[in-house]
Design a protein around this motif. Structure first.
Motif, PDB file in Angstrom:
ATOM      1  N   LEU A  30     155.494 -36.608  69.211  1.00 10.13           N
ATOM      2  CA  LEU A  30     154.280 -36.924  69.954  1.00 10.13           C
ATOM      3  C   LEU A  30     154.428 -38.242  70.704  1.00 10.13           C
ATOM      4  O   LEU A  30     154.077 -38.351  71.886  1.00 10.13           O
ATOM      5  N   LEU A  31     154.950 -39.254  70.030  1.00 11.38           N
ATOM      6  CA  LEU A  31     155.135 -40.557  70.667  1.00 11.38           C
ATOM      7  C   LEU A  31     156.179 -40.480  71.780  1.00 11.38           C
ATOM      8  O   LEU A  31     155.972 -41.011  72.874  1.00 11.38           O
ATOM      9  N   ALA A  32     157.294 -39.822  71.506  1.00 11.15           N
ATOM     10  CA  ALA A  32     158.378 -39.739  72.488  1.00 11.15           C
ATOM     11  C   ALA A  32     157.941 -39.034  73.761  1.00 11.15           C
ATOM     12  O   ALA A  32     158.279 -39.455  74.876  1.00 11.15           O
ATOM     13  N   ARG A  33     157.173 -37.963  73.632  1.00 10.76           N
ATOM     14  CA  ARG A  33     156.705 -37.244  74.812  1.00 10.76           C
ATOM     15  C   ARG A  33     155.734 -38.085  75.625  1.00 10.76           C
ATOM     16  O   ARG A  33     155.714 -38.016  76.860  1.00 10.76           O
ATOM     17  N   ASP A  34     154.916 -38.863  74.955  1.00 11.82           N
ATOM     18  CA  ASP A  34     153.988 -39.733  75.665  1.00 11.82           C
ATOM     19  C   ASP A  34     154.741 -40.804  76.450  1.00 11.82           C
ATOM     20  O   ASP A  34     154.396 -41.102  77.606  1.00 11.82           O
ATOM     21  N   LEU A  35     155.788 -41.364  75.864  1.00  5.00           N
ATOM     22  CA  LEU A  35     156.569 -42.383  76.551  1.00  5.00           C
ATOM     23  C   LEU A  35     157.442 -41.783  77.649  1.00  5.00           C
ATOM     24  O   LEU A  35     157.659 -42.403  78.694  1.00  5.00           O
ATOM     25  N   ALA A  36     157.937 -40.566  77.436  1.00  2.35           N
ATOM     26  CA  ALA A  36     158.861 -39.940  78.378  1.00  2.35           C
ATOM     27  C   ALA A  36     158.226 -39.694  79.746  1.00  2.35           C
ATOM     28  O   ALA A  36     158.930 -39.668  80.762  1.00  2.35           O
ATOM     29  N   ARG A  37     156.922 -39.540  79.809  1.00  2.33           N
ATOM     30  CA  ARG A  37     156.266 -39.258  81.091  1.00  2.33           C
ATOM     31  C   ARG A  37     156.366 -40.428  82.060  1.00  2.33           C
ATOM     32  O   ARG A  37     156.152 -40.262  83.272  1.00  2.33           O
ATOM     33  N   HIS A  38     156.735 -41.617  81.554  1.00  2.00           N
ATOM     34  CA  HIS A  38     156.892 -42.776  82.426  1.00  2.00           C
ATOM     35  C   HIS A  38     158.286 -42.833  83.045  1.00  2.00           C
ATOM     36  O   HIS A  38     158.539 -43.688  83.905  1.00  2.00           O
ATOM     37  N   GLY A  39     159.184 -41.953  82.611  1.00  2.51           N
ATOM     38  CA  GLY A  39     160.491 -41.843  83.232  1.00  2.51           C
ATOM     39  C   GLY A  39     161.423 -42.985  82.888  1.00  2.51           C
ATOM     40  O   GLY A  39     161.253 -43.697  81.895  1.00  2.51           O
ATOM     41  N   GLY A  40     162.418 -43.172  83.745  1.00  5.77           N
ATOM     42  CA  GLY A  40     163.382 -44.248  83.548  1.00  5.77           C
ATOM     43  C   GLY A  40     164.134 -44.105  82.242  1.00  5.77           C
ATOM     44  O   GLY A  40     164.536 -42.996  81.855  1.00  5.77           O
ATOM     45  N   PRO A  41     164.343 -45.187  81.507  1.00  6.41           N
ATOM     46  CA  PRO A  41     165.099 -45.130  80.254  1.00  6.41           C
ATOM     47  C   PRO A  41     164.385 -44.384  79.134  1.00  6.41           C
ATOM     48  O   PRO A  41     164.978 -44.136  78.083  1.00  6.41           O
ATOM     49  N   PHE A  42     163.125 -44.008  79.358  1.00  5.09           N
ATOM     50  CA  PHE A  42     162.356 -43.327  78.324  1.00  5.09           C
ATOM     51  C   PHE A  42     162.298 -41.810  78.532  1.00  5.09           C
ATOM     52  O   PHE A  42     161.765 -41.091  77.689  1.00  5.09           O
ATOM     53  N   ALA A  43     162.860 -41.327  79.623  1.00  6.51           N
ATOM     54  CA  ALA A  43     162.709 -39.918  79.990  1.00  6.51           C
ATOM     55  C   ALA A  43     163.297 -38.976  78.950  1.00  6.51           C
ATOM     56  O   ALA A  43     162.775 -37.880  78.724  1.00  6.51           O
ATOM     57  N   ARG A  44     164.377 -39.356  78.292  1.00  7.27           N
ATOM     58  CA  ARG A  44     165.057 -38.451  77.357  1.00  7.27           C
ATOM     59  C   ARG A  44     164.777 -38.772  75.891  1.00  7.27           C
ATOM     60  O   ARG A  44     165.473 -38.281  75.002  1.00  7.27           O
TER      61      ARG A  44
END
Length: 269
Positions: free
Chosen positions: A230-244
């Motif tokens: 849940l946390l990872a998907r929320d952060l991934a929407r911002h892209g960049g180093p958090f996308a994966r």
């Protein structure tokens, strides 16, 4: 309500306090009235038109063009609307925001998003020390909203942070998340020394290099996979180093036990 574009005429001799210069407060004014809005210039009050040329923008927004590095409190206590700076901004950018969107296409000074409670501040460049933290003498830092720093951040990022989400796409300085009470921080690059010092609750995600973990943090017995997705998907929407992030495994460390803390440092692999 109409939008305004303010283009900088010249750099001020002293620092200028732009508190109160917001989309909502300027929206119902004429160009002449906007030019007469008084702002702090050192110990004096000076009309806004002394520093800017003013044009209607035909949009419900406020736009600044130019180097505002000597202009402080851009977006201070902003509660709604959109404010854009095409250039750097000074100290306290987005401080005490409760709503709206503030975007700075450049760097910001000290204490960006300090005690922010809502809305979103996006900084395309670097942020100075004490971003997403507390005002001097106060006990609570960032209390809500979203802060995105596309460059690097200085020291004490997220100091005493209580709620909200703050992301740094690059590196962060020493004492990241110091005395953090709650909320979510994520770092795409490297963190300096003493990450999580005095941390009580909250989550700090390291999408880049793993920091030096203090001995007052201990490995978690469980990895909480549902929470992480849940946390990872929320952060991934911002892209960049958090996308994966959703596809990466984690290791959690709990602390800071020196303050009976129950926060977590989340290392991704």
């Amino acid at each position: 309500m109409s939008g305004w574009r303010l283009a900088l005429r010249h750099a001020p001799a002293l620092r200028v306090d732009l508190r109160g210069v917001l989309p909502a407060t300027l929206g119902g004014l004429s160009a002449a009235q906007v030019g007469q809005v008084a702002v702090g210039h050192g110990a004096s009050r000076v009309p806004l038109g002394e520093f800017f040329t003013i044009q209607a923008d035909g949009d419900d927004a406020l736009v600044f063009d130019g180097d505002l590095s000597r202009f402080d409190r851009v977006g201070w206590q902003m509660a709604g609307g959109r404010l854009t700076v095409h250039g750097p901004a000074g100290h306290y950018a987005g401080g005490c925001m409760t709503g709206g969107e503030l975007q700075v296409h450049g760097t910001v000074g000290l204490l960006a998003a300090c005690e922010m409670a809502g809305g979103q501040l996006t900084v395309d460049g670097d942020a100075g020390d004490f971003a997403a933290s507390t005002l001097p003498g106060s006990m609570d830092g960032m209390r809500g909203g979203t802060l995105l720093v596309k460059g690097n951040a200085g020291e004490r990022f997220g100091d005493r942070m209580r709620r909200g989400t703050a992301l740094v796409f690059g590196d962060a300085g020493d004492f990241l998340a110091s005395r953090m009470v709650a909320g979510t921080l994520a770092i795409g690059g490297r963190a300096g020394a003493h990450a999580g010092y005095g941390m009580r609750r909250g989550s700090v995600v390291f999408a880049g290099a793993a920091p030096d973990i203090a001995p007052t943090f201990v490995p978690a017995g469980a990895q909480a996979p549902v929470f992480w997705q849940l946390l990872a998907r929320d952060l991934a929407r911002h892209g960049g180093p958090f996308a994966r992030l959703p596809s990466r495994a984690i290791a959690r460390h709990l602390g800071d036990l020196a303050t009976d803390g129950r926060g977590e440092l989340i290392l991704t692999t």
